[in-house]
Structures are given as C-alpha cells and as structure tokens.
Design an enzyme around this catalytic site. Structure first.
Site, PDB file in Angstrom:
ATOM      1  N   THR A 194       0.843  -1.214   0.000  1.00  0.00           N
ATOM      2  CA  THR A 194       0.000   0.000   0.000  1.00  0.00           C
ATOM      3  C   THR A 194       0.872   1.256   0.000  1.00  0.00           C
TER       4      THR A 194
ATOM      5  N   LEU B 258       3.078   4.471   0.143  1.00  0.00           N
ATOM      6  CA  LEU B 258       4.412   4.811  -0.354  1.00  0.00           C
ATOM      7  C   LEU B 258       5.207   3.553  -0.698  1.00  0.00           C
TER       8      LEU B 258
ATOM      9  N   ARG C 100       1.069  -7.642   6.488  1.00  0.00           N
ATOM     10  CA  ARG C 100       0.143  -8.581   7.134  1.00  0.00           C
ATOM     11  C   ARG C 100      -0.987  -9.027   6.211  1.00  0.00           C
TER      12      ARG C 100
ATOM     13  N   ARG D  42       6.415  -7.678  13.570  1.00  0.00           N
ATOM     14  CA  ARG D  42       6.583  -7.733  15.031  1.00  0.00           C
ATOM     15  C   ARG D  42       7.162  -9.068  15.487  1.00  0.00           C
TER      16      ARG D  42
ATOM     17  N   PHE E 252      -1.356   6.603  14.803  1.00  0.00           N
ATOM     18  CA  PHE E 252      -2.669   7.241  14.921  1.00  0.00           C
ATOM     19  C   PHE E 252      -2.516   8.497  15.751  1.00  0.00           C
TER      20      PHE E 252
ATOM     21  N   SER F 208      -3.588   3.694  25.923  1.00  0.00           N
ATOM     22  CA  SER F 208      -3.290   2.564  26.815  1.00  0.00           C
ATOM     23  C   SER F 208      -1.832   2.156  26.589  1.00  0.00           C
TER      24      SER F 208
ATOM     25  N   TYR G 169       9.394  14.388  12.276  1.00  0.00           N
ATOM     26  CA  TYR G 169       9.355  14.551  13.742  1.00  0.00           C
ATOM     27  C   TYR G 169      10.237  13.529  14.464  1.00  0.00           C
TER      28      TYR G 169
ATOM     29  N   LYS H 242      10.109   6.394  15.757  1.00  0.00           N
ATOM     30  CA  LYS H 242      10.862   6.897  14.604  1.00  0.00           C
ATOM     31  C   LYS H 242      12.190   7.510  15.055  1.00  0.00           C
TER      32      LYS H 242
ATOM     33  N   GLY I 253       7.653  14.473   4.624  1.00  0.00           N
ATOM     34  CA  GLY I 253       6.587  15.314   5.178  1.00  0.00           C
ATOM     35  C   GLY I 253       5.265  14.690   4.757  1.00  0.00           C
TER      36      GLY I 253
HETATM   37  C1  HXC Z   1      -5.902   5.368  20.448  1.00  0.00           C
HETATM   38  C2  HXC Z   1      -5.646   3.258  19.538  1.00  0.00           C
HETATM   39  C3  HXC Z   1      -6.027   3.749  18.255  1.00  0.00           C
HETATM   40  C4  HXC Z   1      -6.343   5.141  18.143  1.00  0.00           C
HETATM   41  C5  HXC Z   1      -5.623   1.629  18.102  1.00  0.00           C
HETATM   42  N1  HXC Z   1      -5.417   1.943  19.382  1.00  0.00           N
HETATM   43  N2  HXC Z   1      -5.987   2.703  17.385  1.00  0.00           N
HETATM   44  N3  HXC Z   1      -5.581   4.059  20.616  1.00  0.00           N
HETATM   45  N4  HXC Z   1      -6.269   5.893  19.259  1.00  0.00           N
HETATM   46  N5  HXC Z   1      -6.735   5.661  16.980  1.00  0.00           N
HETATM   47  C6  HXC Z   1      -5.042   1.031  20.478  1.00  0.00           C
HETATM   48  C7  HXC Z   1      -6.112  -0.042  20.648  1.00  0.00           C
HETATM   49  O1  HXC Z   1      -7.183   0.441  21.448  1.00  0.00           O
HETATM   50  C8  HXC Z   1      -5.315  -1.152  21.334  1.00  0.00           C
HETATM   51  O2  HXC Z   1      -5.129  -0.918  22.708  1.00  0.00           O
HETATM   52  C9  HXC Z   1      -3.948  -1.028  20.681  1.00  0.00           C
HETATM   53  O3  HXC Z   1      -3.867   0.308  20.147  1.00  0.00           O
HETATM   54  C10 HXC Z   1      -3.762  -2.020  19.545  1.00  0.00           C
HETATM   55  O4  HXC Z   1      -4.835  -1.813  18.621  1.00  0.00           O
HETATM   56  P1  HXC Z   1      -5.238  -2.935  17.543  1.00  0.00           P
HETATM   57  O5  HXC Z   1      -6.307  -2.366  16.694  1.00  0.00           O
HETATM   58  O6  HXC Z   1      -5.496  -4.239  18.241  1.00  0.00           O
HETATM   59  O7  HXC Z   1      -3.843  -3.087  16.749  1.00  0.00           O
HETATM   60  P2  HXC Z   1      -3.521  -3.737  15.359  1.00  0.00           P
HETATM   61  O8  HXC Z   1      -4.713  -4.484  14.793  1.00  0.00           O
HETATM   62  O9  HXC Z   1      -2.254  -4.478  15.541  1.00  0.00           O
HETATM   63  O10 HXC Z   1      -3.327  -2.465  14.364  1.00  0.00           O
HETATM   64  C11 HXC Z   1      -2.201  -1.614  14.473  1.00  0.00           C
HETATM   65  C12 HXC Z   1      -2.573  -0.138  14.349  1.00  0.00           C
HETATM   66  C13 HXC Z   1      -3.407   0.143  13.066  1.00  0.00           C
HETATM   67  C14 HXC Z   1      -1.263   0.657  14.377  1.00  0.00           C
HETATM   68  C15 HXC Z   1      -3.411   0.246  15.567  1.00  0.00           C
HETATM   69  O11 HXC Z   1      -3.726   1.529  12.988  1.00  0.00           O
HETATM   70  C16 HXC Z   1      -2.674  -0.256  11.803  1.00  0.00           C
HETATM   71  O12 HXC Z   1      -2.714  -1.419  11.437  1.00  0.00           O
HETATM   72  N6  HXC Z   1      -2.011   0.683  11.124  1.00  0.00           N
HETATM   73  C17 HXC Z   1      -1.234   0.429   9.890  1.00  0.00           C
HETATM   74  C18 HXC Z   1      -1.343   1.557   8.908  1.00  0.00           C
HETATM   75  C19 HXC Z   1      -0.906   2.909   9.433  1.00  0.00           C
HETATM   76  O13 HXC Z   1      -1.064   3.196  10.641  1.00  0.00           O
HETATM   77  N7  HXC Z   1      -0.421   3.733   8.519  1.00  0.00           N
HETATM   78  C20 HXC Z   1      -0.039   5.110   8.846  1.00  0.00           C
HETATM   79  C21 HXC Z   1       1.373   5.299   8.573  1.00  0.00           C
HETATM   80  S1  HXC Z   1       1.687   7.039   8.330  1.00  0.00           S
HETATM   81  P3  HXC Z   1      -6.117  -1.535  23.869  1.00  0.00           P
HETATM   82  O14 HXC Z   1      -5.433  -1.199  25.151  1.00  0.00           O
HETATM   83  O15 HXC Z   1      -7.431  -0.837  23.694  1.00  0.00           O
HETATM   84  O16 HXC Z   1      -6.218  -3.023  23.609  1.00  0.00           O
HETATM   85  C22 HXC Z   1       2.907   7.516   9.403  1.00  0.00           C
HETATM   86  C23 HXC Z   1       3.426   8.954   9.403  1.00  0.00           C
HETATM   87  C24 HXC Z   1       2.430   9.897   8.832  1.00  0.00           C
HETATM   88  O17 HXC Z   1       3.405   6.766  10.149  1.00  0.00           O
HETATM   89  C25 HXC Z   1       2.801  11.358   9.021  1.00  0.00           C
HETATM   90  C26 HXC Z   1       1.752  12.194   8.277  1.00  0.00           C
HETATM   91  C27 HXC Z   1       2.230  13.546   7.956  1.00  0.00           C
HETATM   92  P1  NAP Z   2       0.456   2.917   4.786  1.00  0.00           P
HETATM   93  O1  NAP Z   2      -0.021   2.730   3.382  1.00  0.00           O
HETATM   94  O2  NAP Z   2      -0.524   2.730   5.879  1.00  0.00           O
HETATM   95  O3  NAP Z   2       1.722   1.998   4.980  1.00  0.00           O
HETATM   96  C1  NAP Z   2       1.994   1.236   6.108  1.00  0.00           C
HETATM   97  C2  NAP Z   2       2.282  -0.177   5.667  1.00  0.00           C
HETATM   98  O4  NAP Z   2       2.801  -0.916   6.764  1.00  0.00           O
HETATM   99  C3  NAP Z   2       1.048  -0.921   5.165  1.00  0.00           C
HETATM  100  O5  NAP Z   2       1.335  -1.476   3.893  1.00  0.00           O
HETATM  101  C4  NAP Z   2       0.833  -2.033   6.182  1.00  0.00           C
HETATM  102  O6  NAP Z   2       0.367  -3.199   5.520  1.00  0.00           O
HETATM  103  C5  NAP Z   2       2.236  -2.211   6.740  1.00  0.00           C
HETATM  104  N1  NAP Z   2       2.242  -2.728   8.096  1.00  0.00           N
HETATM  105  C6  NAP Z   2       1.655  -2.184   9.193  1.00  0.00           C
HETATM  106  N2  NAP Z   2       1.854  -2.953  10.256  1.00  0.00           N
HETATM  107  C7  NAP Z   2       2.616  -4.001   9.842  1.00  0.00           C
HETATM  108  C8  NAP Z   2       3.152  -5.142  10.490  1.00  0.00           C
HETATM  109  N3  NAP Z   2       2.945  -5.355  11.791  1.00  0.00           N
HETATM  110  N4  NAP Z   2       3.890  -6.021   9.757  1.00  0.00           N
HETATM  111  C9  NAP Z   2       4.085  -5.810   8.427  1.00  0.00           C
HETATM  112  N5  NAP Z   2       3.603  -4.738   7.765  1.00  0.00           N
HETATM  113  C10 NAP Z   2       2.870  -3.860   8.463  1.00  0.00           C
HETATM  114  O7  NAP Z   2       1.035   4.395   4.977  1.00  0.00           O
HETATM  115  P2  NAP Z   2       2.153   5.216   4.166  1.00  0.00           P
HETATM  116  O8  NAP Z   2       1.748   6.626   4.235  1.00  0.00           O
HETATM  117  O9  NAP Z   2       2.410   4.602   2.853  1.00  0.00           O
HETATM  118  O10 NAP Z   2       3.435   5.032   5.119  1.00  0.00           O
HETATM  119  C11 NAP Z   2       4.621   4.406   4.652  1.00  0.00           C
HETATM  120  C12 NAP Z   2       5.799   4.860   5.489  1.00  0.00           C
HETATM  121  O11 NAP Z   2       5.994   6.263   5.319  1.00  0.00           O
HETATM  122  C13 NAP Z   2       5.642   4.636   6.983  1.00  0.00           C
HETATM  123  O12 NAP Z   2       6.876   4.266   7.544  1.00  0.00           O
HETATM  124  C14 NAP Z   2       5.237   5.997   7.495  1.00  0.00           C
HETATM  125  O13 NAP Z   2       5.550   6.179   8.847  1.00  0.00           O
HETATM  126  C15 NAP Z   2       6.072   6.878   6.582  1.00  0.00           C
HETATM  127  N6  NAP Z   2       5.599   8.256   6.486  1.00  0.00           N
HETATM  128  C16 NAP Z   2       4.486   8.539   5.750  1.00  0.00           C
HETATM  129  C17 NAP Z   2       4.071   9.854   5.650  1.00  0.00           C
HETATM  130  C18 NAP Z   2       2.877  10.256   4.845  1.00  0.00           C
HETATM  131  O14 NAP Z   2       2.524  11.422   4.829  1.00  0.00           O
HETATM  132  N7  NAP Z   2       2.225   9.348   4.118  1.00  0.00           N
HETATM  133  C19 NAP Z   2       4.788  10.870   6.301  1.00  0.00           C
HETATM  134  C20 NAP Z   2       5.917  10.530   7.053  1.00  0.00           C
HETATM  135  C21 NAP Z   2       6.311   9.211   7.117  1.00  0.00           C
HETATM  136  P3  NAP Z   2      -0.587  -4.294   6.222  1.00  0.00           P
HETATM  137  O15 NAP Z   2      -1.736  -3.561   6.798  1.00  0.00           O
HETATM  138  O16 NAP Z   2      -0.931  -5.230   5.092  1.00  0.00           O
HETATM  139  O17 NAP Z   2       0.252  -4.975   7.244  1.00  0.00           O
END
Ligand code: HXC
Ligand code: NAP
Length: 283
Positions: free
Chosen positions: A21, A23, A43, A70, A100, A108, A150, A165, A192
């Site tokens: 997905t 980037l 995953r 993980r 998030f 938590s 950041y 990070k 960014g």
């Molecule tokens: C507060 C939260 C939360 C939220 C989850 N939790 N989401 N707490 N606010 N929005 C808490 C849950 O309540 C739980 O704690 C614990 O985190 C684990 O949540 P799960 O849903 O069971 O985790 P999991 O299924 O493993 O999913 C992982 C995840 C999810 C990180 C929570 O968001 C994910 O899969 N993300 C992958 C994609 C992603 O985040 N991409 C963004 C990357 S962009 P409790 O105690 O309740 O059990 C980036 C930089 C961007 O990184 C910068 C932009 C400019």
């Molecule tokens: P994204 O599409 O949500 O990418 C995150 C990827 O990580 C997903 O493909 C997800 O796939 C994978 N992932 C999450 N948990 C995982 C796990 N436990 N094991 C294996 N894979 C896992 O978001 P994105 O914006 O492209 O972000 C890519 C990178 O850029 C990240 O490191 C993010 O921090 C960084 N970044 C993004 C931005 C931005 O503005 N977009 C800014 C700064 C930094 P699955 O759900 O299939 O596991």
C-alpha cells in the site's frame, strides 16, 4: 516519466516492508520500472496480491510474502521463502508502520506497545535478519529506513510513533558506522505529508487538518509519490554509494517552517514590510 534510466536498479534485489500500500507500493512500482527485482511483504494478503497483480500486469516479476514484522520468526521465514525464489536480497526498505493521532493521556500501554513493536522493533528485527546474513556472506547491502520529520523534533499527539521513529533514526546512524566497514550502508528518508490512504485514515481524518498542512508548507502543497519513490531509488542505488548514515528530508521545507523564530511573519501583508521600511528611515 522517470529521471532515471530503465536499468538504474539492475542487480538490486529489493525487499520492501509494507510494500502492498501507499508509499511502499509506489516504491515497488518505481523500483520495478528501474530494473530492480522487488519483493513486498506485510500482514494483509489482499493488498499484497493486488499490488503484485498490478506490477505483473506492467510486465515485471514481483514476489510477496505475508509477514508481521513484530515477529522475528515470521521475518526469518518470509526472507527464506523470498530468497529461495529470487536469490539473495541486497536492499532492504523498512517502510512498514502503524500510527494514529491521540492525546497521549488517552493512550493505553498496549497502544504504545503496538506502534513501538511495528515501527521500532520491526525495523530492528528486519535490519538484524538481513545485516547478519550480509556480514556472514560478506556481501554488503543497503538498508533504507522511512522515518518522519518529527524523528528529531518529536511531535505532540503521535507520541508512540515519534519515540519509535526517533529510535529508527538512531539505529540508522549507529549502524552506518558499525556496519559501514562491512559494506552495509544505512540511510533514511524523512517524508513530510504525502497523501496515502493509511496516513490519511489514521492521521488526517478531516479536510481542515489537510488545509492546515498545505497552508503552512513553504511549497503550499503535499508531496507526490513520484518524488519520494525516485529519491528512494537514488538512495538504494550504487550512485549513492558514499551516502551512509544520512537522513534526507523530503517535505517541501515544512519542518523548518515550524522551527524558525520569525517564520510566522510569512503571514504578514506587504503593508507590514513597507511600514517597517518607513520606520527604519525615520530612525
Ligand atoms: C488510540 C488506539 C487507536 C487510536 C488503536 N489503538 N488505534 N488508541 N487511538 N486511533 C489502540 C487499541 O485500542 C489497542 O489498545 C492497541 O492500540 C492495539 O490496537 P489494535 O487495533 O489491536 O492493533 P492492530 O490491529 O495491531 O493495528 C495496528 C494499528 C493500526 C497501528 C493500531 O492503525 C494499523 O494497522 N495501522 C497500519 C497503517 C498505518 O497506521 N499507517 C499510517 C502510517 S503514516 P487496547 O489497550 O485498547 O487493547 C505515518 C506517518 C504519517 O506513520 C505522518 C503524516 C504527515
Ligand atoms: P500505509 O499505506 O498505511 O503503509 C503502512 C504499511 O505498513 C502498510 O502497507 C501495512 O500493511 C504495513 N504494516 C503495518 N503494520 C505491519 C506489520 N505489523 N507487519 C508488516 N507490515 C505492516 O502508509 P504510508 O503513508 O504509505 O506510510 C509508509 C511509510 O511512510 C511509513 O513508515 C510511514 O511512517 C512513513 N511516512 C508517511 C508519511 C505520509 O505522509 N504518508 C509521512 C511521514 C512518514 P498491512 O496492513 O498489510 O500490514
């Protein structure tokens, strides 16, 4: 149109975490177009299958493996499976992340654990898996870590991600020195804002937040996926062979905008500056 020739990454056997997905997917496509042999993992099988199908339709080979970063045993298995099909991996992109926005006092311990496990520990485990192999085989390699701007400033409301990070940035610089003599380069990109579904769903849920991001950015826009994937291609390529331990920021100058003492004056109208001039001439 890429600025690089279509064989720019020939000989590169690249593994991208989170490559199904956002980037990571864009990097997978760009690296393939530039002659790299690409494998992606994460995953969710659906996103890996979809991206692999899309890349194959473009005429390139690609491999995928389901793996949660993980868990070191899953990493070892995925790497073994991929290497059986592609030969030794020589370039690793640690791109997988979880994040998030939340007030920190509302989080938590498990919320912290989850992000730290994906972002920091996942990157450490993957780097260890590949680094140990490369040292044993004396083959060298490249690790590209995707961090954020950041990583060095910290950021409110994304504290689990910020601490993770920051750790990844420290890892990048530490391994650059320790493993540099073994032929292993460690570099990072600090993006960014780039509009991806994952980042926007988790971090930019309203148009208002996006507007604020754009209006405070010196370039007055978000980044494009081409811009970041071409930078990634350069950093893993042999053209960057003397770049080690460096983090390249690609944010339109956004983080500096927040840092300079007088930067907020960008909002002042021309009359303000004219007024300043006439005050000076009266002194
Ligand atoms: C507060 C939260 C939360 C939220 C989850 N939790 N989401 N707490 N606010 N929005 C808490 C849950 O309540 C739980 O704690 C614990 O985190 C684990 O949540 P799960 O849903 O069971 O985790 P999991 O299924 O493993 O999913 C992982 C995840 C999810 C990180 C929570 O968001 C994910 O899969 N993300 C992958 C994609 C992603 O985040 N991409 C963004 C990357 S962009 P409790 O105690 O309740 O059990 C980036 C930089 C961007 O990184 C910068 C932009 C400019
Ligand atoms: P994204 O599409 O949500 O990418 C995150 C990827 O990580 C997903 O493909 C997800 O796939 C994978 N992932 C999450 N948990 C995982 C796990 N436990 N094991 C294996 N894979 C896992 O978001 P994105 O914006 O492209 O972000 C890519 C990178 O850029 C990240 O490191 C993010 O921090 C960084 N970044 C993004 C931005 C931005 O503005 N977009 C800014 C700064 C930094 P699955 O759900 O299939 O596991």
């Amino acid at each position: 149109m890429s600025g690089f020739k279509s064989d720019f990454l020939s000989g590169k056997n690249i593994l991208i975490t989170g490559g199904g997905t956002g980037l990571g997917r864009e990097m997978a496509i760009t690296f393939s177009k530039l002659g790299g042999r690409v494998s992606i993992l994460s995953r969710k099988r659906e996103v890996l299958e979809q991206t692999s199908r899309d890349i194959r339709k473009m005429g390139y080979e690609v491999e995928y493996e389901q793996c949660d970063v993980r868990y070191p045993d899953q990493i070892a298995k995925a790497v073994e499976n991929i290497e059986t099909r592609t030969g030794p991996i020589n370039s690793l992109v640690n791109n997988a992340a979880g994040n998030f926005i939340s007030r920190t006092e509302d989080l938590s311990n498990k919320a912290f654990d989850t992000v730290i496990a994906i972002v920091l520990q996942g990157t450490v485990y993957f780097s260890m898996e590949m680094g140990k192999k490369w040292i044993k085989n004396n083959s060298g390699g490249v690790i590209l870590n995707i961090v954020t701007t950041y990583s060095w400033t910290g950021s409110a409301y994304v504290v689990p991600s910020a601490v993770s990070k920051a750790g990844v940035l420290a890892l990048t610089r530490s391994l650059a020195v320790e493993w540099g003599p073994r032929g292993i380069r460690s570099v990072a990109i600090a993006p960014g804002p780039f509009k991806t579904k994952g980042a926007w769903n988790n971090l930019v849920p309203t148009g208002e937040i996006q507007e604020k991001m754009v209006s405070r950015n010196p370039m007055r826009r978000l980044g494009t996926t081409e811009e970041i994937s071409e930078l990634s291609a350069f950093l893993i390529s042999d053209n960057a062979s003397y770049i080690n331990g460096e983090v390249v920021t690609i944010d339109g100058g956004e983080w500096l905008e927040g840092a300079g003492e007088f930067n907020a004056l960008s909002a002042m109208p021309d009359e303000f500056w004219e007024g300043l001039k006439s005050m000076r001439s009266k002194r």
